[in-house]
Structure formats: structure tokens, C-alpha cells
Design a protein around this motif. Structure first.
Motif, PDB file in Angstrom:
ATOM      1  N   LEU A 152       0.825  -1.207   0.000  1.00 40.86           N
ATOM      2  CA  LEU A 152       0.000   0.000   0.000  1.00 40.86           C
ATOM      3  C   LEU A 152       0.858   1.255   0.000  1.00 40.86           C
ATOM      4  CD1 LEU A 152      -2.769   1.280   0.046  1.00 40.86           C
ATOM      5  CD2 LEU A 152      -2.827   0.986   2.531  1.00 40.86           C
ATOM      6  N   ARG A 153       2.026   1.216   0.659  1.00 36.37           N
ATOM      7  CA  ARG A 153       2.887   2.400   0.712  1.00 36.37           C
ATOM      8  C   ARG A 153       3.387   2.800  -0.674  1.00 36.37           C
ATOM      9  NH1 ARG A 153       5.410  -1.888   2.933  1.00 36.37           N
ATOM     10  NH2 ARG A 153       7.266  -2.702   1.878  1.00 36.37           N
ATOM     11  N   ALA A 154       3.371   1.860  -1.630  1.00 37.74           N
ATOM     12  CA  ALA A 154       3.826   2.162  -2.984  1.00 37.74           C
ATOM     13  C   ALA A 154       2.710   2.740  -3.846  1.00 37.74           C
ATOM     14  CB  ALA A 154       4.391   0.905  -3.646  1.00 37.74           C
ATOM     15  N   ARG A 155       1.480   2.727  -3.348  1.00 42.01           N
ATOM     16  CA  ARG A 155       0.358   3.299  -4.093  1.00 42.01           C
ATOM     17  C   ARG A 155      -0.520   4.135  -3.159  1.00 42.01           C
ATOM     18  NH1 ARG A 155      -4.504  -0.038  -4.388  1.00 42.01           N
ATOM     19  NH2 ARG A 155      -4.352  -1.897  -3.100  1.00 42.01           N
ATOM     20  N   ALA A 156       0.146   5.090  -2.493  1.00 43.62           N
ATOM     21  CA  ALA A 156      -0.537   5.914  -1.496  1.00 43.62           C
ATOM     22  C   ALA A 156      -1.687   6.714  -2.106  1.00 43.62           C
ATOM     23  CB  ALA A 156       0.467   6.848  -0.829  1.00 43.62           C
ATOM     24  N   ASP A 157      -1.634   6.991  -3.416  1.00 48.51           N
ATOM     25  CA  ASP A 157      -2.712   7.743  -4.059  1.00 48.51           C
ATOM     26  C   ASP A 157      -4.047   6.996  -3.999  1.00 48.51           C
ATOM     27  OD1 ASP A 157      -0.877   9.655  -4.662  1.00 48.51           O
ATOM     28  OD2 ASP A 157      -0.669   9.121  -6.782  1.00 48.51           O
ATOM     29  N   ASP A 158      -3.997   5.690  -3.749  1.00 45.50           N
ATOM     30  CA  ASP A 158      -5.232   4.904  -3.686  1.00 45.50           C
ATOM     31  C   ASP A 158      -5.887   4.921  -2.307  1.00 45.50           C
ATOM     32  OD1 ASP A 158      -5.192   4.097  -6.346  1.00 45.50           O
ATOM     33  OD2 ASP A 158      -3.997   2.309  -5.930  1.00 45.50           O
ATOM     34  N   VAL A 159      -5.207   5.494  -1.302  1.00 47.58           N
ATOM     35  CA  VAL A 159      -5.742   5.452   0.059  1.00 47.58           C
ATOM     36  C   VAL A 159      -7.122   6.093   0.168  1.00 47.58           C
ATOM     37  CG1 VAL A 159      -5.403   6.303   2.422  1.00 47.58           C
ATOM     38  CG2 VAL A 159      -3.528   5.172   1.218  1.00 47.58           C
ATOM     39  N   PRO A 160      -7.361   7.324  -0.351  1.00 51.09           N
ATOM     40  CA  PRO A 160      -8.714   7.907  -0.242  1.00 51.09           C
ATOM     41  C   PRO A 160      -9.778   7.042  -0.892  1.00 51.09           C
ATOM     42  CG  PRO A 160      -7.120   9.589  -0.850  1.00 51.09           C
ATOM     43  CD  PRO A 160      -6.406   8.276  -0.969  1.00 51.09           C
ATOM     44  N   LEU A 161      -9.467   6.463  -2.035  1.00 51.08           N
ATOM     45  CA  LEU A 161     -10.425   5.607  -2.725  1.00 51.08           C
ATOM     46  C   LEU A 161     -10.729   4.356  -1.908  1.00 51.08           C
ATOM     47  CD1 LEU A 161     -11.909   5.547  -5.495  1.00 51.08           C
ATOM     48  CD2 LEU A 161     -10.062   4.097  -6.322  1.00 51.08           C
ATOM     49  N   LEU A 162      -9.699   3.777  -1.307  1.00 51.94           N
ATOM     50  CA  LEU A 162      -9.898   2.585  -0.474  1.00 51.94           C
ATOM     51  C   LEU A 162     -10.691   2.917   0.782  1.00 51.94           C
ATOM     52  CD1 LEU A 162      -6.335   1.045  -0.832  1.00 51.94           C
ATOM     53  CD2 LEU A 162      -8.464  -0.076  -1.536  1.00 51.94           C
ATOM     54  N   VAL A 163     -10.418   4.067   1.382  1.00 49.27           N
ATOM     55  CA  VAL A 163     -11.168   4.480   2.577  1.00 49.27           C
ATOM     56  C   VAL A 163     -12.648   4.571   2.259  1.00 49.27           C
ATOM     57  CG1 VAL A 163     -11.590   6.411   4.148  1.00 49.27           C
ATOM     58  CG2 VAL A 163      -9.243   5.663   3.702  1.00 49.27           C
ATOM     59  N   GLU A 164     -12.986   5.235   1.163  1.00 52.52           N
ATOM     60  CA  GLU A 164     -14.403   5.353   0.780  1.00 52.52           C
ATOM     61  C   GLU A 164     -15.005   3.987   0.480  1.00 52.52           C
ATOM     62  OE1 GLU A 164     -17.270   7.775  -2.358  1.00 52.52           O
ATOM     63  OE2 GLU A 164     -15.091   7.954  -2.510  1.00 52.52           O
ATOM     64  N   HIS A 165     -14.242   3.133  -0.190  1.00 49.87           N
ATOM     65  CA  HIS A 165     -14.729   1.788  -0.520  1.00 49.87           C
ATOM     66  C   HIS A 165     -15.047   1.000   0.746  1.00 49.87           C
ATOM     67  CE1 HIS A 165     -14.981  -2.115  -2.510  1.00 49.87           C
ATOM     68  NE2 HIS A 165     -14.060  -2.572  -1.666  1.00 49.87           N
ATOM     69  N   PHE A 166     -14.147   1.026   1.725  1.00 52.64           N
ATOM     70  CA  PHE A 166     -14.371   0.276   2.964  1.00 52.64           C
ATOM     71  C   PHE A 166     -15.522   0.867   3.767  1.00 52.64           C
ATOM     72  CE2 PHE A 166      -9.633  -0.912   2.753  1.00 52.64           C
ATOM     73  CZ  PHE A 166      -9.934  -2.062   2.047  1.00 52.64           C
ATOM     74  N   LEU A 167     -15.654   2.186   3.754  1.00 48.03           N
ATOM     75  CA  LEU A 167     -16.775   2.813   4.461  1.00 48.03           C
ATOM     76  C   LEU A 167     -18.098   2.345   3.890  1.00 48.03           C
ATOM     77  CD1 LEU A 167     -15.523   6.492   4.941  1.00 48.03           C
ATOM     78  CD2 LEU A 167     -15.954   4.800   6.728  1.00 48.03           C
ATOM     79  N   ARG A 168     -18.187   2.312   2.572  1.00 47.73           N
ATOM     80  CA  ARG A 168     -19.454   1.889   1.938  1.00 47.73           C
ATOM     81  C   ARG A 168     -19.707   0.405   2.201  1.00 47.73           C
ATOM     82  NH1 ARG A 168     -20.369   6.774   2.427  1.00 47.73           N
ATOM     83  NH2 ARG A 168     -19.696   8.202   0.769  1.00 47.73           N
ATOM     84  N   GLU A 169     -18.641  -0.402   2.156  1.00 49.03           N
ATOM     85  CA  GLU A 169     -18.819  -1.826   2.432  1.00 49.03           C
ATOM     86  C   GLU A 169     -19.317  -2.062   3.857  1.00 49.03           C
ATOM     87  OE1 GLU A 169     -16.121  -4.822  -0.267  1.00 49.03           O
ATOM     88  OE2 GLU A 169     -15.392  -4.264   1.717  1.00 49.03           O
ATOM     89  N   CYS A 170     -18.884  -1.206   4.776  1.00 53.06           N
ATOM     90  CA  CYS A 170     -19.276  -1.362   6.185  1.00 53.06           C
ATOM     91  C   CYS A 170     -20.605  -0.691   6.503  1.00 53.06           C
ATOM     92  CB  CYS A 170     -18.186  -0.796   7.088  1.00 53.06           C
ATOM     93  SG  CYS A 170     -16.632  -1.718   7.038  1.00 53.06           S
ATOM     94  N   GLY A 171     -21.259  -0.129   5.484  1.00 57.34           N
ATOM     95  CA  GLY A 171     -22.591   0.421   5.686  1.00 57.34           C
ATOM     96  C   GLY A 171     -22.648   1.900   6.010  1.00 57.34           C
ATOM     97  N   HIS A 172     -21.521   2.605   5.927  1.00 59.11           N
ATOM     98  CA  HIS A 172     -21.523   4.047   6.191  1.00 59.11           C
ATOM     99  C   HIS A 172     -22.049   4.770   4.958  1.00 59.11           C
ATOM    100  CE1 HIS A 172     -20.214   7.864   7.944  1.00 59.11           C
ATOM    101  NE2 HIS A 172     -19.677   8.158   6.759  1.00 59.11           N
TER     102      HIS A 172
END
Length: 447
Positions: free
Chosen positions: A298-318
Motif C-alpha cells: 500500500l505504501r507504494a500506491r498511497a494515491d489509492d488510500v482515499p479511494l480505499l477508505v471510501e470503498h471500505f466505508l461503503r462496504e461497512c454500511g456508512h
């Protein structure tokens, strides 16, 4: 980094440096090769980009990759080493034009003509990311999925090896068939053999009924062998036999059963180094590594962190805005984290914040260095002797973790004589991650 551009037919491509190697001395003098991908592998085993006949060169000896200041050279724990200017190197960046010595062979390494890598858009089969690294991985996954060849996935813990294996299955011709997972490192050899091949009643103590193994259950689909590098030699031989014959017998059985299964394997270990050390069979490696996929940390593709955060939030029902749980400042800090646990660690942070109903905070930047010295080391020492650290839960947890890491890593390096590659294999972690931890705690290892 090169700029992504779009071809007239709509395909997105990324121009990358190609690597070239010329053999200037040794048994194969006069030969050369230009890589058709971003890496170039060298060794005596078939399947390398440059196959040498030098008996002093290991089967999977070394690997080259582009680096910002030249070329990255990685020695895969070879028997006789890789040398540049008389210095043995394990992992180093050298300028183009450098002459490397492998066994009795001298190689001049440099750049070839640039090549265009086709990138993929979207998030097929849950593979989330828009960074060039992730998009090219998705493109490789899509290509690998279309064949029925065995696939080997390599990556650090938490990079999503099972997710990629499921993507290979769901995007391929066996998508309608079963997807069966076996963790090769989680059980004793007898239980792993039973899980793979099944057993008849009475085959061993406790076998009270017939059991269908993973090969039977995966018939017509895909069998995912996680941490295949943990298989002991007898099971490696048994697995190779099944892959060659497409048939097997249950433990304690006499009847041979035919099987139609695609195998996707994964490992945190560098199996090429294990082949060199003879802890993993070369013929089995050939069988499972017809196609290989390297997962970036993940440290090699830090630009994906915001996208992953939103993805996990939606998966968890937020369903609310992302900013309600994580501020722009906290998101920026997340992008700077090293994330030794990779995507899994990020997901755990998200789930923890949702469970507590609190805004998400990036891990303290100083937490990892607490065990290296100063006040942090004192707090960790108290934790190690049974005293309960003071302060907030987060600070206390960071103190205990830093103390554990410092003591564990110190003992590990001492036990392995400072050999980082051996230490990484013993600890079951990626070598680059171990190096990061050693640096964080002010520890050093050698070759």
C-alpha cells in the motif's frame, strides 16, 4: 513517473523503461536480452528472461527493475552472490552501464527501448485503485484470468492475495465453478494432506468418516493454495504428482480419482530464493508459476488510500459523507503512513472507527519508533516487565507494540546471525518489510 496517455482506440497506456542485459564474459558471452516487461530475471532455470549456462549461477539468481536513480538489482539469495565493482550486493541501485558479476559471468546492464504497458480502468472483481501500479496489476489479472494456466501470486501480508485469486477465478472461464481455499501453513502436514486430498474412514487416528478434500470440492473450478511455500517437502512431491497426472487418491484410499482444477497459489515468501536453498521444489515452482502476479504494498500506491477508505466505508454500511468520519487533514496523514499491514491494516482502522463511532485518526507517526530509544523505550520496557503503560489507550498500545517489535527483531537478527533474508524467512514476513522495521528500531542486518 511517466504520464498515462490514451491511444486512438481508447486504450490507456503507460510508457515505462525497458531493461537490457549484455553478456560480456563467461560461457554465454555475446548473448543479450531486452525485457518485454518492467522486470528482467536472470538465472539458469528456464522461465528466466536471460537463461545462462554458467554452473556457478543459481537457478533464479537475480532480478533487475527500473529505479529513479538507475537500475534496481535484487539477488535472490544466490549461492555465489551478485557483485558490482567487487562488492557483493543483496539489494542495490546501480547506474545504467554497470557491469555485474554472477558466478563466472559478467553482464552489462542498461536501458532498452521504452515499452508501453496497457492499463485497466474500473475495479473488476473488487480490485480497487486508480494508481498506475494498481491499474497495470488489474490489466495483468484480467489477462491471466483468460487462460487456464496456473498462477502464482506474491505479496506482503495484507496486500490482498486472496482477493486477487478470487478475481482470477471470477474473471475467467471457470467463474461458474467452485472457488476453494486451503491455507497451507495453518495446519499440521497430516491435516493439510487430508484437506487437500481427502481421506477414507480409518486412514489415521480420528478419521471416523470419509472426507472429501479440496481437490474434489474444487472440481471444475479453482483451488487457491494460500502460503504454498509452507508445504513440507513430502507434500510438495504429492502436490506435484496431482498437478502432473490430474489424478489423486484420498489418504488411505485405493481408487484414483480424476480432477479438473485450476490452481492459483500465493506466498509471502520469495519462492525463487527457496528454490535456490532447496527448500522448495523447482519442478513444482514451474507448475504453479506459469503466470506470476506481484502485488504492490500500500505504501507504494498511497494515491489509492482515499479511494480505499471510501470503498471500505461503503462496504461497512456508512452512507454519510466520508468527511464525517475522516477529515481532509487525517486523510492526508493516512497517505503518509507506511502501513506494514497494508490494505488489511487500513480496513481494520476503518472498521474500528465505525465500531467506536469516533472520527478516524491516522496512527501516530512516532509510534513505530518508540522502541528505538528515549522515553518511548522506557515506556516499552515497563510494558515488557509486566507494568501497565500509562496514558491513553492508543499511546499505551503503541508503547507495548513498539517494545515487542524491538525485542522480537533484536532476538531474530541475533539468532540468524544478521542475515536479513534468513530472518525474513524465519519470521514469515516480506524481506523489504523486515528491513523497514529494522531501520525503524535502529537495528541492522547484513548479508
Amino acid at each position: 513517473m511517466s504520464t498515462v496517455y490514451t491511444l486512438p482506440d481508447g486504450r490507456a497506456v503507460l510508457p515505462v523503461r525497458a531493461l537490457a542485459v549484455e553478456v560480456i564474459a563467461g560461457p554465454d558471452a555475446g548473448r543479450g536480452v531486452v525485457a518485454s516487461s518492467e522486470t528482467l530475471t536472470i538465472g539458469t532455470a528456464q522461465g528466466n528472461d536471460l537463461v545462462l549456462s554458467d554452473p556457478r549461477v543459481s537457478r533464479f539468481h537475480a532480478e533487475l527493475a527500473p529505479a529513479s536513480a538507475g537500475l534496481s538489482v535484487i539477488d535472490h539469495d544466490s549461492t555465489n552472490g551478485t557483485f558490482a565493482n567487487g562488492v557483493r550486493i543483496e539489494r542495490a541501485v546501480v547506474p545504467a552501464g554497470t557491469v555485474l558479476m554472477l558466478g563466472s559471468t559478467q553482464l552489462r546492464v542498461g536501458d532498452g527501448r521504452p515499452i508501453d504497458l496497457e492499463l485497466a480502468d474500473g475495479a473488476p472483481a473488487g480490485l480497487v485503485g486508480r494508481s498506475p501500479l494498481m491499474r497495470r496489476l488489474v490489466a495483468r489479472v484480467q489477462r491471466a484470468a483468460q487462460s487456464d494456466a496456473s498462477v502464482l501470486i506474491h505479496g506482503e501480508s495484507g496486500t490482498g492475495k486472496e482477493l486477487v485469486a478470487r478475481a482470477v477465478h471470477s474473471l475467467g472461464p471457470r467463474a461458474a465453478g467452485p472457488f476453494v481455499v486451503v491455507d497451507c501453513g495453518a495446519r499440521s502436514p497430516t491435516l493439510v494432506a487430508s484437506e487437500l486430498f481427502g481421506h477414507e474412514r480409518g486412514a489415521f487416528t480420528g478419521a471416523e468418516r470419509q472426507h472429501q478434500g479440496a481437490f474434489e470440492r474444487a472440481h471444475g473450478g479453482t483451488l487457491f493454495l494460500d502460503e504454498i511455500g509452507e508445504l513440507p517437502p513430502p507434500l510438495q512431491a504429492a502436490l506435484l504428482g496431482v498437478l502432473e497426472r490430474r489424478a489423486f487418491r484420498r489418504l488411505g484410499g485405493q481408487k484414483e480419482l480424476s480432477v479438473d482444477v485450476r490452481v492459483v497459489a500465493a506466498s509471502i515468501r520469495d519462492l525463487r530464493a527457496d528454490v535456490i536453498s532447496c527448500s522448495f521444489r523447482l519442478d513444482l515452482y514451474y507448475r504453479i508459476a506459469v503466470a506470476t502476479l506481484e502485488l504492490p504494498p500500500l505504501r507504494a500506491r498511497a494515491d489509492d488510500v482515499p479511494l480505499l477508505v471510501e470503498h471500505f466505508l461503503r462496504e461497512c454500511g456508512h452512507a454519510g459523507p466520508v468527511e464525517a468520519l475522516i477529515s481532509p487533514a487525517a486523510m492526508e496523514e493516512l497517505g503518509k503512513q507506511r502501513f506494514p499491514g497494508n490494505v488489511r491494516e487500513l480496513r481494520n482502522l476503518i472498521e474500528g472507527a465505525l465500531a467506536l463511532g469516533e472520527p478516524l485518526q491516522a496512527p501516530a507517526a512516532s509510534a513505530g519508533a518508540a522502541g528505538a530509544g528515549g522515553a518511548g523505550a522506557g515506556a516499552g520496557a515497563g510494558a515488557g516487565t509486566g507494568a501497565v503503560p500509562t496514558g491513553s489507550y492508543k499511546e499505551a498500545r503503541a508503547s507495548v507494540l513498539a517494545d515487542f517489535e524491538a525485542r522480537y527483531l533484536g532476538a531474530l537478527i541475533q539468532r540468524t546471525g544478521g542475515n536479513v533474508s534468513r530472518a525474513a524467512r524465519e519470521a514469515g514476513m516480506d524481506r523489504s518489510h523486515l528491513i523497514d522495521l529494522l531501520r525503524r528500531h535502529g537495528l541492522r542486518g547484513g548479508d
